[in-house]
Motif scaffolding. Sequence first.
Motif, PDB file in Angstrom:
ATOM      1  N   LEU A  40       0.857  -1.180   0.000  1.00 13.02           N
ATOM      2  CA  LEU A  40       0.000   0.000   0.000  1.00 13.02           C
ATOM      3  C   LEU A  40       0.891   1.226   0.000  1.00 13.02           C
ATOM      4  CD1 LEU A  40      -2.613   1.678   0.356  1.00 13.02           C
ATOM      5  CD2 LEU A  40      -2.410   1.277   2.827  1.00 13.02           C
ATOM      6  N   THR A  41       0.656   2.108  -0.959  1.00 10.26           N
ATOM      7  CA  THR A  41       1.314   3.415  -0.947  1.00 10.26           C
ATOM      8  C   THR A  41       0.242   4.477  -1.154  1.00 10.26           C
ATOM      9  OG1 THR A  41       1.776   3.501  -3.334  1.00 10.26           O
ATOM     10  CG2 THR A  41       3.479   2.513  -1.910  1.00 10.26           C
ATOM     11  N   VAL A  42       0.544   5.667  -0.676  1.00  8.97           N
ATOM     12  CA  VAL A  42      -0.323   6.818  -0.893  1.00  8.97           C
ATOM     13  C   VAL A  42       0.562   7.925  -1.448  1.00  8.97           C
ATOM     14  CG1 VAL A  42      -1.825   8.535   0.168  1.00  8.97           C
ATOM     15  CG2 VAL A  42      -1.886   6.156   0.970  1.00  8.97           C
ATOM     16  N   ASN A  43       0.167   8.459  -2.601  1.00 11.26           N
ATOM     17  CA  ASN A  43       0.916   9.533  -3.240  1.00 11.26           C
ATOM     18  C   ASN A  43       0.081  10.798  -3.289  1.00 11.26           C
ATOM     19  OD1 ASN A  43       3.115   7.869  -3.876  1.00 11.26           O
ATOM     20  ND2 ASN A  43       2.158   7.196  -5.766  1.00 11.26           N
ATOM     21  N   LEU A  44       0.705  11.911  -2.932  1.00 17.91           N
ATOM     22  CA  LEU A  44       0.055  13.207  -3.057  1.00 17.91           C
ATOM     23  C   LEU A  44       0.269  13.730  -4.466  1.00 17.91           C
ATOM     24  CD1 LEU A  44       1.225  14.944   0.238  1.00 17.91           C
ATOM     25  CD2 LEU A  44      -0.904  13.692  -0.183  1.00 17.91           C
ATOM     26  N   ASN A  45      -0.736  14.357  -5.011  1.00 21.53           N
ATOM     27  CA  ASN A  45      -0.573  15.083  -6.262  1.00 21.53           C
ATOM     28  C   ASN A  45       0.093  16.398  -5.878  1.00 21.53           C
ATOM     29  OD1 ASN A  45      -0.790  16.597  -8.587  1.00 21.53           O
ATOM     30  ND2 ASN A  45      -2.821  15.810  -9.102  1.00 21.53           N
ATOM     31  N   ALA A  46       1.380  16.514  -6.181  1.00 19.24           N
ATOM     32  CA  ALA A  46       2.164  17.679  -5.770  1.00 19.24           C
ATOM     33  C   ALA A  46       2.408  18.626  -6.943  1.00 19.24           C
ATOM     34  CB  ALA A  46       3.498  17.211  -5.181  1.00 19.24           C
ATOM     35  N   THR A  47       1.581  18.523  -7.963  1.00 18.51           N
ATOM     36  CA  THR A  47       1.725  19.383  -9.135  1.00 18.51           C
ATOM     37  C   THR A  47       1.422  20.823  -8.747  1.00 18.51           C
ATOM     38  OG1 THR A  47       0.942  17.527 -10.472  1.00 18.51           O
ATOM     39  CG2 THR A  47       0.994  19.689 -11.532  1.00 18.51           C
ATOM     40  N   ALA A  48       2.306  21.708  -9.143  1.00 20.78           N
ATOM     41  CA  ALA A  48       2.134  23.136  -8.866  1.00 20.78           C
ATOM     42  C   ALA A  48       1.585  23.822 -10.119  1.00 20.78           C
ATOM     43  CB  ALA A  48       3.469  23.756  -8.466  1.00 20.78           C
ATOM     44  N   ALA A  69      -4.780  13.027  -4.433  1.00 17.30           N
ATOM     45  CA  ALA A  69      -3.834  11.994  -4.009  1.00 17.30           C
ATOM     46  C   ALA A  69      -4.302  10.662  -4.608  1.00 17.30           C
ATOM     47  CB  ALA A  69      -3.794  11.911  -2.482  1.00 17.30           C
ATOM     48  N   THR A  70      -3.430   9.666  -4.508  1.00 17.06           N
ATOM     49  CA  THR A  70      -3.810   8.336  -4.963  1.00 17.06           C
ATOM     50  C   THR A  70      -3.548   7.317  -3.866  1.00 17.06           C
ATOM     51  OG1 THR A  70      -1.659   7.847  -5.966  1.00 17.06           O
ATOM     52  CG2 THR A  70      -3.322   8.878  -7.382  1.00 17.06           C
ATOM     53  N   ALA A  76      -9.784   3.152   0.667  1.00 18.13           N
ATOM     54  CA  ALA A  76      -9.340   4.463   0.187  1.00 18.13           C
ATOM     55  C   ALA A  76     -10.245   5.572   0.713  1.00 18.13           C
ATOM     56  CB  ALA A  76      -9.312   4.473  -1.343  1.00 18.13           C
ATOM     57  N   LEU A  77     -11.525   5.298   0.733  1.00 16.37           N
ATOM     58  CA  LEU A  77     -12.475   6.281   1.249  1.00 16.37           C
ATOM     59  C   LEU A  77     -12.204   6.580   2.720  1.00 16.37           C
ATOM     60  CD1 LEU A  77     -14.945   7.915   0.335  1.00 16.37           C
ATOM     61  CD2 LEU A  77     -16.366   6.006   1.068  1.00 16.37           C
ATOM     62  N   LEU A  78     -11.876   5.542   3.495  1.00 18.10           N
ATOM     63  CA  LEU A  78     -11.538   5.747   4.909  1.00 18.10           C
ATOM     64  C   LEU A  78     -10.243   6.557   5.061  1.00 18.10           C
ATOM     65  CD1 LEU A  78     -12.370   2.231   6.372  1.00 18.10           C
ATOM     66  CD2 LEU A  78     -13.653   4.350   6.697  1.00 18.10           C
ATOM     67  N   ALA A  79      -9.320   6.393   4.134  1.00 17.25           N
ATOM     68  CA  ALA A  79      -8.043   7.114   4.205  1.00 17.25           C
ATOM     69  C   ALA A  79      -8.164   8.571   3.781  1.00 17.25           C
ATOM     70  CB  ALA A  79      -7.009   6.409   3.320  1.00 17.25           C
ATOM     71  N   THR A  80      -9.166   8.885   2.972  1.00 18.21           N
ATOM     72  CA  THR A  80      -9.260  10.209   2.347  1.00 18.21           C
ATOM     73  C   THR A  80      -9.154  11.379   3.321  1.00 18.21           C
ATOM     74  OG1 THR A  80     -10.443   9.333   0.439  1.00 18.21           O
ATOM     75  CG2 THR A  80     -10.684  11.692   0.875  1.00 18.21           C
ATOM     76  N   PRO A  81      -9.927  11.449   4.407  1.00 12.26           N
ATOM     77  CA  PRO A  81      -9.805  12.642   5.261  1.00 12.26           C
ATOM     78  C   PRO A  81      -8.417  12.801   5.871  1.00 12.26           C
ATOM     79  CG  PRO A  81     -11.354  11.053   6.228  1.00 12.26           C
ATOM     80  CD  PRO A  81     -10.957  10.530   4.894  1.00 12.26           C
ATOM     81  N   TRP A  82      -7.778  11.686   6.197  1.00 15.39           N
ATOM     82  CA  TRP A  82      -6.428  11.740   6.770  1.00 15.39           C
ATOM     83  C   TRP A  82      -5.433  12.247   5.739  1.00 15.39           C
ATOM     84  CZ3 TRP A  82      -5.817  11.067  11.843  1.00 15.39           C
ATOM     85  CH2 TRP A  82      -6.847  10.438  12.534  1.00 15.39           C
ATOM     86  N   VAL A  83      -5.527  11.737   4.530  1.00 11.20           N
ATOM     87  CA  VAL A  83      -4.592  12.110   3.467  1.00 11.20           C
ATOM     88  C   VAL A  83      -4.801  13.569   3.065  1.00 11.20           C
ATOM     89  CG1 VAL A  83      -3.907  11.629   1.080  1.00 11.20           C
ATOM     90  CG2 VAL A  83      -4.349   9.729   2.668  1.00 11.20           C
ATOM     91  N   LEU A  84      -6.045  13.987   2.953  1.00 11.77           N
ATOM     92  CA  LEU A  84      -6.301  15.380   2.571  1.00 11.77           C
ATOM     93  C   LEU A  84      -5.795  16.353   3.624  1.00 11.77           C
ATOM     94  CD1 LEU A  84      -9.807  15.237   0.872  1.00 11.77           C
ATOM     95  CD2 LEU A  84      -7.533  15.144  -0.176  1.00 11.77           C
ATOM     96  N   ARG A  85      -5.905  15.984   4.892  1.00 18.86           N
ATOM     97  CA  ARG A  85      -5.355  16.832   5.958  1.00 18.86           C
ATOM     98  C   ARG A  85      -3.834  16.927   5.814  1.00 18.86           C
ATOM     99  NH1 ARG A  85      -6.327  14.536  11.515  1.00 18.86           N
ATOM    100  NH2 ARG A  85      -8.478  14.776  10.864  1.00 18.86           N
ATOM    101  N   ALA A  86      -3.178  15.795   5.571  1.00 18.84           N
ATOM    102  CA  ALA A  86      -1.721  15.801   5.394  1.00 18.84           C
ATOM    103  C   ALA A  86      -1.325  16.605   4.161  1.00 18.84           C
ATOM    104  CB  ALA A  86      -1.202  14.369   5.286  1.00 18.84           C
ATOM    105  N   ARG A  87      -2.120  16.516   3.111  1.00 21.69           N
ATOM    106  CA  ARG A  87      -1.827  17.279   1.885  1.00 21.69           C
ATOM    107  C   ARG A  87      -1.950  18.775   2.148  1.00 21.69           C
ATOM    108  NH1 ARG A  87      -4.778  19.338  -2.391  1.00 21.69           N
ATOM    109  NH2 ARG A  87      -3.622  19.401  -4.339  1.00 21.69           N
ATOM    110  N   ARG A  88      -3.000  19.179   2.842  1.00 19.16           N
ATOM    111  CA  ARG A  88      -3.156  20.603   3.169  1.00 19.16           C
ATOM    112  C   ARG A  88      -1.977  21.102   4.000  1.00 19.16           C
ATOM    113  NH1 ARG A  88      -8.634  19.173   3.087  1.00 19.16           N
ATOM    114  NH2 ARG A  88      -8.651  18.552   5.269  1.00 19.16           N
ATOM    115  N   ASP A  89      -1.540  20.295   4.959  1.00 17.91           N
ATOM    116  CA  ASP A  89      -0.375  20.665   5.773  1.00 17.91           C
ATOM    117  C   ASP A  89       0.873  20.797   4.912  1.00 17.91           C
ATOM    118  OD1 ASP A  89      -2.054  20.595   7.958  1.00 17.91           O
ATOM    119  OD2 ASP A  89      -1.272  18.686   8.739  1.00 17.91           O
TER     120      ASP A  89
END
Length: 186
Positions: A40-48, A132-133, A155-168
């Motif tokens: 399992l990996t989670v990648n942030l979309n870091a495109t600027a 993110a993916t 993935a749905l369960l992970a979404t709020p955690w990942v989005l918080r990390a992405r915002r940070d």
Amino acid sequence: MLSAEVCERLCDALPRAATVDAALGHIESARRALLGPGLLTVNLNATAPDDPPDEVQLQRLWSSDPQAYPVAGRKRKTLTRWTQQLLVRAEVFVGEGEAALAEVFDDHVLIATLGLRAVVNVPLLEDGRCAATFNVLGTRPRWTQQEIVLVRLLALLATPWVLRARRDALASRPRPPGRQPSSTVA
């Protein structure tokens, strides 16, 4: 296939997780119990906004195998059938068999070395866009429909955690002088 015991453990543990690492660790434990060996990996979309329009930047936020796939690893992807489907149109991608993996992943040799033969990539959405993916690879050559749905639920369960990390991560990214923070990425 969906074990009440595994779901109960996840339902008890996830709300008590203090960090994204802890939350994704609980989700990975459930994934492993329900789907068996894999990655399992989670990648942030870091495109600027100022990145080339035909490229997508991905940054690894989490990995169940940090030795093979280290956290914070970054990769540039050009627009391909896979990136268009997953990252631009925000649609689930299912790849089955070594030929399918070789077609879309530059690191397909490493994937094969790890005994992984199939993938489900789930876009994690923010405002309808892929932020993110959530990527699950397994040792099986094919996924059942039930397994694909299970990956999507995790993935749905992970979404709020990942989005918080992405915002940070976006908030702490250095910005050129005069630029406003942007949460919009390709």
